[in-house]
Design an enzyme around this catalytic site. Structure first.
Site, PDB file in Angstrom:
ATOM      1  CE  LYS A   6      -3.973   1.747   2.699  1.00 61.75           C
ATOM      2  NZ  LYS A   6      -4.811   1.409   3.879  1.00 61.75           N
ATOM      3  CB  SER A  35      -7.949   3.277   3.091  1.00 59.54           C
ATOM      4  OG  SER A  35      -7.089   2.639   4.027  1.00 59.54           O
ATOM      5  CB  SER A  93      -8.419   0.276   5.880  1.00 59.06           C
ATOM      6  OG  SER A  93      -9.166   1.458   5.993  1.00 59.06           O
TER       7      SER A  93
END
Length: 507
Positions: A85, A166, A190
């Site tokens: 990420k 996310s 997330s």
């Protein structure tokens, strides 16, 4: 000894192969890490940046092929391509920006601890995954999976559906076959939501099991990193690599006492005798999710688990208001602490980021603003007794007096809840339409997230061509038990399906 001869080119089957399958192919000489890495890079070019344009990858590693061509160790992830990420530092030529233009330019000066552990285990850092900008903490009206740098990540099953946030790109990339595994981060939902809506396994570890050093933060109270994979085995392997104590993150002081070889808990009979409680407080919101829950309960019983239904978590409706206050107060302090580790870039405080967004509003805020950033900037100190009381009360009510009380009352090993159901449609104008349930609860991920306890999601079926999963969660450091349960269930449902890349839901 490897076979003598020329290794074959990688194929689509390799794009969806497990770590064990790939390691076996490497060992025999049938496939090389460099061939596999090249295949993933080509696949990203043809499907992520062109074709259906998933936009799960914000940036590929310019050194990936060179790294893949070097002799590999015999470590757990030797030769395995993985994406991180884009809030996880890499001390190389790639950016770490949380999807924002504010941090673009100078790379991080050193690896995050998670990154360093993956490299030591032989993994090839293939690239950075797109995400909800600033991990969804800039605005309450944001669209999951959108960032100024990466655009909108699409769900690879149905392209006008959302990949959830996310860690949208981390999940979509693995589901689409752009990497073998990925790392996401979670403050609340997330990892669990993106994994669920992309038909994957996601593990949100106990806060303090995995170091957050070198990860762009929201809240030290709840932040953690964890693996996203296509099966429980791969997730367990990666968790074992990234877990452990780290002097750069004081919260991990106890981690080494609890880290284990999680693959030892991949028990085909892992459900037998387990006592699992069904949290009906988190059900009854989305019918497809409820059907997946009932299917799961039937499988659990058939495999010898003892299902206690229903089980109530005390204080569940008392947590959500305090949670956002804690996050925003942490954010102001934690962001400044992180930015201090990036001395080569001009942003030093949350106030600097707010000013940058105002200046670059046409690029940074074309769809939604920064109301949460502004609210965080107005918060007081993390040393304020009122903040400390609020933070500690929430953790106590969610953990010892919430999840732990429910487990103890019925002598349970874990708790079970439905996921959010099928992926919702993306809407940049109005924001997310996710079905999160009772607003006083905040979503199925909230109890474990607020307590700092572990949770795991895995797919159990499909609704209208989109994956649907369930979530198991338990007490602090209960990852081995959750892995046993998830693995036992996975062997019965075999639910991962390759994505279809359909433009929209067929009528």
């Amino acid at each position: 000894m490897a076979n003598v001869g020329i290794a074959r080119d990688a194929s689509e089957d390799d794009a969806f192969a497990s770590i064990a399958t790939l390691r076996k192919a490497f060992a025999s000489g049938e496939l090389t890490p460099r061939n596999l890495t090249q295949f993933f890079l080509d696949r990203i070019a043809h499907l992520d940046r062109a074709g259906p344009t998933i936009r799960s990858i914000i940036e590929t590693n310019p050194d990936a092929l060179d790294i893949a061509g070097k002799p590999r160790s015999n470590a757990a992830l030797a030769g395995i391509p993985i994406v991180l990420k884009d809030n996880i530092d890499t001390g190389d030529r790639m950016q770490t920006t949380a999807g924002s233009l504010a941090l673009a330019g100078k790379p991080s000066p050193r690896d995050a601890t998670v990154t360093a552990k993956l490299r030591k285990a032989g993994a090839i850092i293939l690239g950075k995954a797109n995400l909800s900008e600033w991990a969804s903490i800039r605005s309450a009206h944001s669209t999951s999976g959108w960032s100024a740098r990466g655009g909108l990540t699409r769900n690879p099953y149905i392209l006008d559906r959302n990949a959830c946030g996310s860690s949208a790109g981390s999940a979509a990339a693995v589901a689409a076959g752009f990497a073998t595994v990925s790392i996401g981060t979670e403050t609340d939902g997330s990892i669990i939501c993106p994994a669920s809506m992309n038909g994957l396994v996601g593990i949100k570890p106990t806060v303090g099991l995995v170091s957050r050093a070198g990860i762009i933060p929201i809240s030290t109270t709840q932040d953690t990193a964890g693996p996203i994979a296509r099966d429980v085995t791969d997730a367990a392997i990666v968790l074992g690599v990234i877990a452990g104590s780290d002097p750069r993150d004081p919260a991990t002081a106890e981690a080494d006492r609890h880290v284990t070889d999680y693959t030892r808990h991949l028990d085909p009979n892992g459900l037998r005798g387990k006592r699992i409680g069904v949290v009906r407080q988190l059900a009854g919101i989305e019918p497809n999710a409820d059907r997946a829950l009932e299917k799961t309960i039937a499988v659990l019983k058939a495999q010898g688990a003892i299902v206690v239904d229903p089980v109530d978590i005390p204080h569940l409706h008392e947590l959500s208001d305090r949670e956002i206050d804690v996050m925003l107060t942490d954010l102001k302090h934690d962001m400044a602490a992180y930015l201090a580790t990036r001395p080569d870039q001009p942003m030093k405080t949350l106030a600097d980021l707010i000013a940058f967004n105002d200046k670059e509003a046409s690029k940074e805020m074309p769809w939604f603003g920064q109301d949460l950033f502004i609210a965080a900037q107005a918060k007081g100190s993390i040393d304020d007794p009122a903040f400390i009381e609020k933070r500690d009360t929430n953790r106590r009510l969610a953990g010892p007096e919430g999840i732990d009380a429910a487990l103890k009352k019925d002598h349970l090993d874990a708790l079970l809840a439905p996921s959010w159901g099928p992926a919702f449609t993306s809407d940049l104008v109005l924001g997310d339409h996710v079905v999160s349930g009772d607003p006083t609860v905040g979503g199925v991920s909230a109890p474990a997230a607020i307590a700092g306890y572990p949770s795991i999601t895995l797919p159990v079926g499909v609704a209208y061509g989109m994956p649907v999963g369930v979530v198991f969660f338990g007490t602090k450091w209960s990852e081995p038990t959750l892995i046993e349960i998830a693995y036992g269930l996975e062997r019965q449902v075999h639910a991962f399906r390759r994505p279809t890349f359909l433009p929209t839901l067929p009528m």
